[in-house]
Enzyme design. Structure first.
Site, short mmCIF file in Angstrom:
data_model
loop_
_atom_site.label_atom_id
_atom_site.label_comp_id
_atom_site.label_asym_id
_atom_site.label_seq_id
_atom_site.Cartn_x
_atom_site.Cartn_y
_atom_site.Cartn_z
N ALA A 19 0.80 -1.23 0.00
CA ALA A 19 0.00 0.00 0.00
C ALA A 19 0.83 1.28 0.00
O ALA A 19 0.32 2.35 0.32
CB ALA A 19 -0.94 0.00 1.21
N THR A 20 2.11 1.18 -0.35
CA THR A 20 2.96 2.37 -0.31
C THR A 20 3.06 3.10 -1.64
O THR A 20 3.60 4.20 -1.70
CB THR A 20 4.38 2.01 0.18
OG1 THR A 20 4.94 1.03 -0.71
CG2 THR A 20 4.35 1.45 1.60
N SER A 21 2.53 2.51 -2.70
CA SER A 21 2.59 3.15 -4.01
C SER A 21 1.53 2.56 -4.92
O SER A 21 0.91 1.55 -4.60
CB SER A 21 3.98 2.98 -4.64
OG SER A 21 4.24 1.60 -4.89
N GLY A 22 1.33 3.21 -6.05
CA GLY A 22 0.48 2.67 -7.10
C GLY A 22 -0.94 2.37 -6.68
O GLY A 22 -1.57 3.11 -5.91
N ILE A 23 -1.47 1.25 -7.18
CA ILE A 23 -2.86 0.87 -6.92
C ILE A 23 -3.09 0.62 -5.44
O ILE A 23 -4.15 0.98 -4.90
CB ILE A 23 -3.22 -0.37 -7.75
CG1 ILE A 23 -3.20 -0.04 -9.25
CG2 ILE A 23 -4.59 -0.92 -7.36
CD1 ILE A 23 -3.36 -1.24 -10.15
N GLY A 24 -2.12 0.01 -4.75
CA GLY A 24 -2.28 -0.26 -3.34
C GLY A 24 -2.44 1.01 -2.52
O GLY A 24 -3.31 1.09 -1.63
N SER A 150 -4.26 -10.41 -12.50
CA SER A 150 -3.93 -9.78 -13.76
C SER A 150 -4.52 -10.60 -14.91
O SER A 150 -4.67 -11.82 -14.81
CB SER A 150 -2.40 -9.72 -13.91
OG SER A 150 -2.03 -9.52 -15.24
N TYR A 175 6.12 -14.32 -14.10
CA TYR A 175 5.11 -13.39 -13.60
C TYR A 175 3.70 -13.93 -13.87
O TYR A 175 2.83 -13.91 -13.00
CB TYR A 175 5.27 -12.01 -14.24
CG TYR A 175 4.27 -11.00 -13.74
CD1 TYR A 175 4.43 -10.37 -12.51
CD2 TYR A 175 3.15 -10.67 -14.51
CE1 TYR A 175 3.51 -9.45 -12.06
CE2 TYR A 175 2.22 -9.75 -14.06
CZ TYR A 175 2.41 -9.13 -12.82
OH TYR A 175 1.48 -8.23 -12.37
#
Length: 272
Positions: A19-24, A150, A175
């Site tokens: 949750a520190t960047s992007g979608i999170g 994804s 991935y």
């Protein structure tokens, strides 16, 4: 997406990994803005705290709604420690958002636990965390796990005889395998869970998909909708953004679910 502003999530407790960047980050912000208590996870305590401070300063989020936790998912011992802290501090958890992820590196890389790094960070760590938080995850209406998967799961294949891909490695295939495993995990009957492709967003994962993507907040809105108890879900369902669609056929195959559980249990050292 106007429905996202209509209902309050006050009284709900949600753990968002990565949750520190992007979608999170955007998911945590939107949840907190709607009144939820958000457990904001980052790779380290410092990174999680910095993200919370940024959310308070730039989005005006009430800091009392944010709790921060650090754990490096490349180390399963840290996943155990994270779960122990969450269980001690929040014995009731309404939603677990399994969002943390990493792009597979160019070269084959194993974690200290002996797992291919994308397979561990993107899937095995979340599998273990969900298992360890099972007692806290409420069975009340609306209690659920949201796996951020994804569309690349459709191209994935789990190499049952070589899940760590030691013999034949491709970063894209590694991935995709991790995303397929996370999608299969949503069909595990032991948890109430869904998986979701939030769309191609402008995040660190973008090079795996395309040259440009939508804003992370747009992808996060699809996750928040699935966190809302007003959104009814069917265990194992797969969403492409806000539409429920069929995942790859093998993602819901009962034999595959059981086989993956056995593989994951052995990899993380828990019993099914």
């Amino acid at each position: 997406m106007n429905d996202l502003t209509l209902s309050s999530l006050t009284g709900r407790t949600v753990l968002v990994t990565g949750a520190t960047s992007g979608i999170g980050y955007e998911t945590a912000r939107l949840l907190a803005e709607r009144g939820a208590t958000v457990l904001l996870h980052g790779r380290t305590d410092g990174e999680a705290r910095a993200a919370a401070d940024r959310m308070i300063a730039t989005a005006g989020v009430n800091g009392e709604r944010l709790c921060t936790y650090g754990a490096d998912f490349a180390l399963l011992d840290e996943v155990h420690a994270l779960a122990a802290r969450v269980n001690a501090n929040h014995p009731r958890l309404d939603v677990l958002v399994n969002n943390a992820g990493t792009a597979a590196p160019e070269r084959h890389t194993l974690t200290a636990d002996g797992n291919e790094i994308a397979f561990q960070v993107n899937f095995l760590a979340h599998y273990l965390l969900t298992h360890l938080l099972e007692a806290a995850l409420t069975s009340d209406p609306g209690g659920r796990v949201v796996n951020v998967s994804s569309s690349m799961h459709r191209t994935g294949a789990i190499q049952w005889n070589d899940p760590q891909r030691a013999r034949r490695y491709s970063r894209v295939a590694a991935y995709a395998q991790s995303q397929l495993a996370l999608t299969v995990f949503a069909a595990d009957p032991r948890v109430t869970a869904v998986s979701v492709h939030p769309g191609v967003c402008d995040t660190a994962m973008l090079p795996l998909y395309a040259h440009e993507g939508c804003a992370p907040a747009e992808g996060a809105a699809h996750l928040v909708r699935l966190c809302d108890p007003a959104t009814e879900i069917v265990n194992g369902a797969y969403y492409d953004r806000d539409q429920r669609v069929e995942p790859a056929p093998r993602a819901t195959d009962e034999r595959t679910v059981k086989r993956l559980n056995k593989l994951a249990d052995a990899a993380v050292g828990v019993g099914s």
